[in-house]
Design a protein around this motif. Structure first.
Motif, PDB file in Angstrom:
ATOM      1  N   ASP A  58      26.090  86.984  -1.897  1.00  0.00           N
ATOM      2  CA  ASP A  58      25.399  86.014  -0.980  1.00  0.00           C
ATOM      3  C   ASP A  58      24.757  84.939  -1.418  1.00  0.00           C
ATOM      4  OD1 ASP A  58      26.391  87.611   0.814  1.00  0.00           O
ATOM      5  OD2 ASP A  58      24.484  88.818   1.368  1.00  0.00           O
ATOM      6  N   VAL A  59      25.056  83.714  -0.831  1.00  0.00           N
ATOM      7  CA  VAL A  59      24.185  82.647  -1.424  1.00  0.00           C
ATOM      8  C   VAL A  59      23.524  81.838  -0.125  1.00  0.00           C
ATOM      9  CG1 VAL A  59      24.737  80.171  -2.157  1.00  0.00           C
ATOM     10  CG2 VAL A  59      26.385  81.827  -2.685  1.00  0.00           C
ATOM     11  N   GLU A  60      22.456  81.379  -0.649  1.00  0.00           N
ATOM     12  CA  GLU A  60      21.722  80.906   0.441  1.00  0.00           C
ATOM     13  C   GLU A  60      21.936  79.398   0.553  1.00  0.00           C
ATOM     14  OE1 GLU A  60      17.082  81.511   1.409  1.00  0.00           O
ATOM     15  OE2 GLU A  60      17.188  79.866   0.042  1.00  0.00           O
ATOM     16  N   GLY A  61      22.231  78.742   1.732  1.00  0.00           N
ATOM     17  CA  GLY A  61      22.448  77.426   1.839  1.00  0.00           C
ATOM     18  C   GLY A  61      21.465  76.770   2.435  1.00  0.00           C
ATOM     19  N   ARG A  62      20.756  75.548   2.146  1.00  0.00           N
ATOM     20  CA  ARG A  62      19.713  74.986   2.987  1.00  0.00           C
ATOM     21  C   ARG A  62      20.129  73.370   3.149  1.00  0.00           C
ATOM     22  NH1 ARG A  62      15.447  76.120  -2.171  1.00  0.00           N
ATOM     23  NH2 ARG A  62      15.276  78.322  -1.904  1.00  0.00           N
ATOM     24  N   ILE A  63      20.284  73.452   4.497  1.00  0.00           N
ATOM     25  CA  ILE A  63      20.618  72.038   5.183  1.00  0.00           C
ATOM     26  C   ILE A  63      19.705  71.109   4.737  1.00  0.00           C
ATOM     27  CG2 ILE A  63      21.332  70.872   7.055  1.00  0.00           C
ATOM     28  CD1 ILE A  63      23.112  73.215   6.499  1.00  0.00           C
ATOM     29  N   ARG A  64      20.288  69.962   4.286  1.00  0.00           N
ATOM     30  CA  ARG A  64      19.436  68.462   4.002  1.00  0.00           C
ATOM     31  C   ARG A  64      20.403  67.450   4.878  1.00  0.00           C
ATOM     32  NH1 ARG A  64      16.297  72.007   2.332  1.00  0.00           N
ATOM     33  NH2 ARG A  64      15.623  72.258   0.422  1.00  0.00           N
ATOM     34  N   LYS A  65      19.436  66.777   5.422  1.00  0.00           N
ATOM     35  CA  LYS A  65      20.268  65.691   6.370  1.00  0.00           C
ATOM     36  C   LYS A  65      19.843  64.423   5.398  1.00  0.00           C
ATOM     37  CE  LYS A  65      19.921  67.467  10.921  1.00  0.00           C
ATOM     38  NZ  LYS A  65      19.820  67.258  12.464  1.00  0.00           N
ATOM     39  N   GLU A  66      20.840  63.818   5.411  1.00  0.00           N
ATOM     40  CA  GLU A  66      21.010  62.345   4.748  1.00  0.00           C
ATOM     41  C   GLU A  66      21.469  61.409   5.542  1.00  0.00           C
ATOM     42  OE1 GLU A  66      22.291  62.389   0.656  1.00  0.00           O
ATOM     43  OE2 GLU A  66      20.776  64.195  -0.007  1.00  0.00           O
ATOM     44  N   THR A  67      21.852  60.108   5.087  1.00  0.00           N
ATOM     45  CA  THR A  67      22.564  59.064   5.841  1.00  0.00           C
ATOM     46  C   THR A  67      23.640  58.723   5.016  1.00  0.00           C
ATOM     47  OG1 THR A  67      20.477  58.026   6.909  1.00  0.00           O
ATOM     48  CG2 THR A  67      22.638  57.015   6.774  1.00  0.00           C
ATOM     49  N   CYS A  68      24.905  58.886   5.425  1.00  0.00           N
ATOM     50  CA  CYS A  68      25.962  58.795   4.564  1.00  0.00           C
ATOM     51  C   CYS A  68      26.121  57.178   4.316  1.00  0.00           C
ATOM     52  CB  CYS A  68      27.551  59.415   5.361  1.00  0.00           C
ATOM     53  SG  CYS A  68      27.792  58.283   6.576  1.00  0.00           S
ATOM     54  N   ASP A  69      27.247  56.899   3.425  1.00  0.00           N
ATOM     55  CA  ASP A  69      27.301  55.499   2.712  1.00  0.00           C
ATOM     56  C   ASP A  69      27.665  54.614   4.128  1.00  0.00           C
ATOM     57  OD1 ASP A  69      29.699  56.987   3.004  1.00  0.00           O
ATOM     58  OD2 ASP A  69      30.514  55.995   1.228  1.00  0.00           O
ATOM     59  N   ILE A  70      28.797  55.163   4.762  1.00  0.00           N
ATOM     60  CA  ILE A  70      29.007  54.213   5.901  1.00  0.00           C
ATOM     61  C   ILE A  70      28.284  53.903   7.070  1.00  0.00           C
ATOM     62  CG2 ILE A  70      31.034  53.963   7.648  1.00  0.00           C
ATOM     63  CD1 ILE A  70      31.899  53.927   4.646  1.00  0.00           C
ATOM     64  N   CYS A  71      27.202  54.950   7.428  1.00  0.00           N
ATOM     65  CA  CYS A  71      26.377  54.802   8.418  1.00  0.00           C
ATOM     66  C   CYS A  71      25.268  53.787   7.550  1.00  0.00           C
ATOM     67  CB  CYS A  71      25.654  56.180   8.471  1.00  0.00           C
ATOM     68  SG  CYS A  71      26.542  56.960   9.743  1.00  0.00           S
ATOM     69  N   SER A  72      24.935  53.955   6.402  1.00  0.00           N
ATOM     70  CA  SER A  72      24.186  53.113   5.729  1.00  0.00           C
ATOM     71  C   SER A  72      24.558  51.830   5.834  1.00  0.00           C
ATOM     72  CB  SER A  72      23.931  53.634   4.258  1.00  0.00           C
ATOM     73  OG  SER A  72      23.206  54.658   4.321  1.00  0.00           O
ATOM     74  N   ARG A  73      25.702  51.405   5.616  1.00  0.00           N
ATOM     75  CA  ARG A  73      26.280  50.125   5.486  1.00  0.00           C
ATOM     76  C   ARG A  73      26.439  49.597   6.942  1.00  0.00           C
ATOM     77  NH1 ARG A  73      31.693  50.599   1.885  1.00  0.00           N
ATOM     78  NH2 ARG A  73      30.850  50.804  -0.252  1.00  0.00           N
ATOM     79  N   MET A  74      26.693  50.567   7.971  1.00  0.00           N
ATOM     80  CA  MET A  74      26.844  49.954   9.396  1.00  0.00           C
ATOM     81  C   MET A  74      25.361  49.477   9.933  1.00  0.00           C
ATOM     82  SD  MET A  74      29.491  52.680  11.112  1.00  0.00           S
ATOM     83  CE  MET A  74      29.259  51.962  12.783  1.00  0.00           C
ATOM     84  N   ALA A  75      24.380  50.387   9.371  1.00  0.00           N
ATOM     85  CA  ALA A  75      23.025  50.031   9.785  1.00  0.00           C
ATOM     86  C   ALA A  75      22.612  48.903   9.155  1.00  0.00           C
ATOM     87  CB  ALA A  75      21.978  51.089   9.331  1.00  0.00           C
ATOM     88  N   GLY A  76      23.171  48.484   7.951  1.00  0.00           N
ATOM     89  CA  GLY A  76      22.814  47.475   7.116  1.00  0.00           C
ATOM     90  C   GLY A  76      23.726  45.970   7.626  1.00  0.00           C
ATOM     91  N   GLY A  77      24.410  45.999   8.596  1.00  0.00           N
ATOM     92  CA  GLY A  77      25.270  44.950   9.077  1.00  0.00           C
ATOM     93  C   GLY A  77      26.466  44.596   7.858  1.00  0.00           C
ATOM     94  N   TYR A  78      26.999  45.730   7.375  1.00  0.00           N
ATOM     95  CA  TYR A  78      28.052  45.599   6.099  1.00  0.00           C
ATOM     96  C   TYR A  78      29.299  45.023   6.765  1.00  0.00           C
ATOM     97  CZ  TYR A  78      31.431  46.892   2.521  1.00  0.00           C
ATOM     98  OH  TYR A  78      32.209  46.484   1.697  1.00  0.00           O
ATOM     99  N   TYR A  79      29.861  44.237   6.268  1.00  0.00           N
ATOM    100  CA  TYR A  79      31.227  43.787   6.675  1.00  0.00           C
ATOM    101  C   TYR A  79      32.128  43.065   5.509  1.00  0.00           C
ATOM    102  CZ  TYR A  79      29.757  38.754   6.696  1.00  0.00           C
ATOM    103  OH  TYR A  79      29.018  37.658   6.359  1.00  0.00           O
TER     104      TYR A  79
END
Length: 358
Positions: free
Chosen positions: A123-144
């Motif tokens: 058995d392995v314990e999995g701990r959920i870690r929420k981050e912002t993916c590369d694409i969402c980061s780019r979209m939030a930053g106005g990437y084009y």
């Protein structure tokens, strides 16, 4: 009377059915697989993506639990190391929530070693870690990566044309995103009196969308790359796709070769109706067309009489009778009103109008 000597495990002394180690001692001799006792399971806080190593993987899952379980299973499989001594290993991974951000991941590996079956679980314990993916980061930053400019040659595009172009672009990007292009997003849209500008994440999608517009409407497309930096010694470019809708639109009346034609469709070929004969006709998009009028400028006149392949109309300006060839599309008869256009080439009946013959 024949007696059979008993066999014993040389390690634990338990009776066995064959020579050598018993099944329990045999299993202890080998490490079937290795996996960390705890693992971080990384998912995007904004979109259904999860991270394996340095790579973000997009999914179509629409709820948190399914995404977390899929990410947990993939994370364990990526961290799992099966011994090379195991033949034909079969891996089973079953994640199970034990809390809002914690899972227990049941791992079982079965196979064979030296022809003997083995099966080990952990058995392995999995701990959920929420981050912002590369694409969402780019979209939030106005990437084009690219800009699509919607314009028209020698005129302003209509609202219907601009709306249709935006829909074409949206459809291309949605399909590309579903096919796995993580840069297939539209960063911003700027409506303008002269058309619209769109800032988009994918140069490839921008090119495809621009060509799709030209295929439907005709016109021209110019690509203009601009160097904006360098990564790893390679130049980074942003590309402007200047889409120019044709000056001629559906409903225009043009001179096409020696024909007077009501344009009905534009694209790779311009097609319409020869107003003299009433027959369909077309020409390649690169043929120069001279605009004469638009069907919105038509005037209603009365058919005075008909004879054979000819009809007689009242000139809308002089009210004198004018005889012209009956176009193939004309169903109306004497006394009916029909839409006409008067040009320097003469008087032409347009399709539509008139109550038709009984």
């Amino acid at each position: 009377m024949v007696t059979t000597s008993k066999l014993f495990c040389p390690k634990c002394g338990k009776e066995t059915e064959a020579e050598g180690l018993c099944n329990a001692c045999f299993a202890e001799k080998y490490v079937v697989f290795q996996v960390p006792q705890t693992l971080d399971v990384k998912i995007c806080a904004k979109c259904p993506s999860y991270k394996i190593g340095e790579l973000w993987v997009e999914t179509s899952l629409d709820n948190y639990e399914d995404l977390a379980k899929k990410a947990a299973a993939k994370t364990v499989r990526a961290a799992l190391s099966v011994s090379k001594e195991v033949d034909h290993p079969q891996i089973t991974v079953v994640p199970e929530f034990t809390g809002p951000y914690v899972l227990v991941i049941h791992v079982t590996v079965t196979g064979s070693i030296e022809g003997r079956p083995v099966s080990t679980s952990a058995d392995v314990e999995g701990r959920i870690r929420k981050e912002t993916c590369d694409i969402c980061s780019r979209m939030a930053g106005g990437y084009y990566e690219a800009v699509i400019q919607i314009r028209a040659e020698g005129r302003l595009p209509t609202k219907q044309e601009v709306d249709r172009c935006l829909k074409i672009i949206e459809n291309v990007f949605v399909r590309a995103s579903k096919a796995g292009d993580r840069l297939a997003f539209i960063t911003d849209v700027f409506p303008l009196p002269e058309g619209a500008d769109l800032y988009v994440g994918s140069t490839t999608c921008a090119r495809q969308a621009s060509r799709t517009i030209i295929d439907e409407y005709g016109g021209s497309l110019i690509e203009s790359p601009k160097l904006v930096g360098a990564v790893g010694g390679k130049g980074v470019y942003r590309v402007t796709f200047a889409v120019r809708l044709p000056e001629i639109v559906a409903g225009d009346i043009v001179r096409m070769r020696n024909q007077v034609v009501l344009v009905e469709k534009l694209g790779k070929r311009t097609s319409g109706v020869d107003l003299t004969t009433g027959q369909n006709t077309s020409a390649p998009e690169d043929l120069k067309l001279e605009k004469i009028a638009n069907r919105s400028e038509a005037t209603k006149v009365v058919i005075v009489s008909e004879e054979g392949d000819s009809v007689q109309l009242l000139d809308p300006e002089t009210y004198q009778a004018v005889t012209i060839r009956r176009p193939a599309f004309l169903k109306a008869g004497p006394g009916d009103e029909v839409p006409v256009i008067k040009t320097k080439d003469g008087l032409f009946i347009l399709p539509g109008g008139g109550r038709g013959k009984e």
